[in-house]
Design an enzyme around this catalytic site. Structure first.
Site, PDB file in Angstrom:
ATOM      1  N   GLU A   1     -17.326 -44.148 -37.354  1.00  0.00           N
ATOM      2  CA  GLU A   1     -17.549 -43.639 -38.702  1.00  0.00           C
ATOM      3  C   GLU A   1     -19.027 -43.807 -38.987  1.00  0.00           C
ATOM      4  OE1 GLU A   1     -16.683 -46.838 -38.215  1.00  0.00           O
ATOM      5  OE2 GLU A   1     -18.493 -47.554 -39.223  1.00  0.00           O
TER       6      GLU A   1
ATOM      7  N   SER B   1     -35.531 -54.260 -38.693  1.00  0.00           N
ATOM      8  CA  SER B   1     -34.337 -53.730 -38.027  1.00  0.00           C
ATOM      9  C   SER B   1     -34.473 -52.303 -37.509  1.00  0.00           C
ATOM     10  CB  SER B   1     -33.136 -53.810 -38.974  1.00  0.00           C
ATOM     11  OG  SER B   1     -33.419 -53.186 -40.213  1.00  0.00           O
TER      12      SER B   1
ATOM     13  N   LYS C   1     -28.983 -50.998 -33.966  1.00  0.00           N
ATOM     14  CA  LYS C   1     -27.580 -50.599 -33.799  1.00  0.00           C
ATOM     15  C   LYS C   1     -27.193 -50.333 -32.349  1.00  0.00           C
ATOM     16  CE  LYS C   1     -26.341 -48.839 -38.340  1.00  0.00           C
ATOM     17  NZ  LYS C   1     -27.590 -48.898 -39.151  1.00  0.00           N
TER      18      LYS C   1
HETATM   19  C1  LIG Z   1     -27.684 -49.473 -40.395  1.00  0.00           C
HETATM   20  C2  LIG Z   1     -28.950 -50.179 -40.613  1.00  0.00           C
HETATM   21  C3  LIG Z   1     -29.014 -51.385 -41.338  1.00  0.00           C
HETATM   22  C4  LIG Z   1     -27.818 -51.986 -42.035  1.00  0.00           C
HETATM   23  O1  LIG Z   1     -26.801 -52.423 -41.210  1.00  0.00           O
HETATM   24  P1  LIG Z   1     -26.520 -53.958 -40.925  1.00  0.00           P
HETATM   25  O2  LIG Z   1     -25.204 -53.970 -40.280  1.00  0.00           O
HETATM   26  O3  LIG Z   1     -26.538 -54.671 -42.252  1.00  0.00           O
HETATM   27  O4  LIG Z   1     -27.609 -54.439 -40.056  1.00  0.00           O
HETATM   28  C5  LIG Z   1     -30.231 -52.029 -41.437  1.00  0.00           C
HETATM   29  N1  LIG Z   1     -31.357 -51.508 -40.895  1.00  0.00           N
HETATM   30  C6  LIG Z   1     -31.337 -50.354 -40.208  1.00  0.00           C
HETATM   31  C7  LIG Z   1     -32.603 -49.836 -39.639  1.00  0.00           C
HETATM   32  C8  LIG Z   1     -30.145 -49.635 -40.049  1.00  0.00           C
HETATM   33  O5  LIG Z   1     -30.134 -48.484 -39.379  1.00  0.00           O
END
Ligand SMILES: *Cc1c(COP(=O)(O)O)cnc(C)c1O
Length: 399
Positions: free
Chosen positions: A114, A381, A92
């Site tokens: 948000e 992610s 993010k």
């Molecule tokens: C917020 C988050 C997501 C989901 O958000 P996307 O916009 O779909 O990427 C996925 N993995 C992690 C670690 C997150 O913090």
């Protein structure tokens, strides 16, 4: 290779996307669009963005060959793109750095955001501190109770967290409240959206800022494996980490793209967050996309073990990639994600985020049926430190 040039000038990905906002926001959206298009082609902006990604975020994130896990599964090789190693622990931050830099150039001193689970709130509070800006984060009062640690992190970083008491007191209500603030304070306020959703240009802009992930993969995979992956997998909440890794691969149709949604307790139970797998087109948060809605168009409450995937919509570009069959979308349920979480902990010494564990679970399903020389690239992610209490609760262990 085919050129992929989406969206069009009005922000349409086929029948999806666009700008569905009140009259009072049109001027602000137009200003944002003009400024973004200008800075997107500005070498000085891009050089500063690259510098920040390198020295503040810690990019490039490495790719890791999960050899023990691959050997255990006796099939395709699993590689992990390590977004969990970024500053603040997830992808993010790539996007919030980009948007905060744009806000500064536009002369906006105040950031609003948000947040549901608090991860985007923390990423926004982080860049607001980094650039010395005021930061207000809207968060449903139910979410505030469930995510006390992230609320505390935001406060440490100097942000003001505003509880939202309307509706179900969760993410969609926080989004409405942030929109309302933006309408009122548009002169000095920049609204940082945390995923590839919202009105145009947000889906395109957030994708562009995150697409550094896929660009790095193109070079890193060649260097490490001498080839591109056969399949790229990513979890999909709003879809920003998935668009980030997919974008560079879209023109190369020999690479399969698999988006993994939260199947919750199973699609058939209705307790899930799988907008693409089980939803239908409609309008939410300023764009047209797939949504979880009832027959009256009311948004349905979502469920997932991972708070970050718990969103009733999805970015419009994913809706387009689904309809055109360039990407496939599947759902992984809570139990499968938890199993993948524990497996990665024990096999590789990496504690993944529960969101990322959904993508990993899908890779673990596919690998055994594939030859050993095939490659699955999973976008890891985020890291799982934030998920300790949830995992302990689901596993029946006291934390
Ligand atoms: C917020 C988050 C997501 C989901 O958000 P996307 O916009 O779909 O990427 C996925 N993995 C992690 C670690 C997150 O913090």
């Amino acid at each position: 290779m085919k050129i992929y040039d989406m969206p069009d000038l009005e922000g349409h990905f086929g029948p999806y996307g666009g700008t569905f906002v009140s009259e009072t926001l049109i001027a602000a959206i137009d200003e944002l669009k003009a400024q973004y298009l200008h800075y997107r082609d500005d070498p000085k902006f891009q050089a500063e963005f690259a510098y920040e990604l390198k020295h503040y975020v810690g990019r490039p994130s490495p790719i890791y060959h999960a050899r023990r896990l691959s050997g255990f599964l006796k099939g395709a090789q699993i590689y992990l793109k390590r977004e969990d190693l970024n500053h603040t622990g997830a992808h993010k931050i790539n996007n919030t750095v980009g948007q905060a830099m744009l806000a500064r150039r536009m002369g906006k001193q105040r950031i609003i955001a948000e947040t549901g689970a608090g991860q985007h709130g923390v990423a926004s509070a982080t860049v607001a501190a980094r650039y010395g800006m005021e930061c207000v984060v809207y968060m449903g009062s139910e979410d505030i109770k469930r995510q006390a640690q992230n609320v505390y992190r935001m406060k440490l970083l100097g942000a003001r967290v505003v509880p939202v008491e309307s509706g179900s007191k969760t993410l969609k209500d926080a989004l409405n409240e942030a929109m309302r603030d933006w309408v009122t304070n548009v002169q000095n306020t920049f609204y940082i959206i945390g995923t590839v959703a919202g009105p145009h240009p947000y889906p395109m802009m957030v994708r562009d800022f995150n697409s550094v992930v896929g660009r790095e993969c193109l070079a890193q995979m060649l260097e490490m494996a001498g080839q591109q992956p056969d399949v790229v997998l990513a979890c999909v909440g709003g879809g920003s980490n998935a668009m980030g890794i997919f974008h560079s691969y879209i023109p190369d149709e020999s690479v399969r793209l698999v988006g993994v949604e939260a199947g919750g307790e199973g699609i058939a139970t209705g307790h899930h967050a799988a907008s693409l797998s089980a939803g239908s087109p409609g309008v939410l948060h300023g764009n047209r996309t797939y949504l979880l809605q009832d027959s009256n168009g009311q948004i349905i409450e979502t469920h997932s073990i991972s708070a970050g995937l718990d969103y009733p919509g999805v970015g419009p570009e994913h809706a387009w990639l689904k309809d055109t069959h360039r990407a496939e979308y599947v759902a992984i349920n809570d139990d499968e994600a938890l199993h993948a979480f524990h497996t990665l902990c024990r096999m590789e010494g990496i504690i993944p985020a529960l969101e990322s564990s959904h993508a990993l679970a899908q890779a673990m399903k596919m690998a055994p049926a594939m030859d050993k020389d095939k490659i699955l690239l999973v976008n890891l992610s985020g890291r799982g430190d934030k998920d300790m209490a949830t995992v302990a609760e689901y596993s029946g262990i006291t934390f």
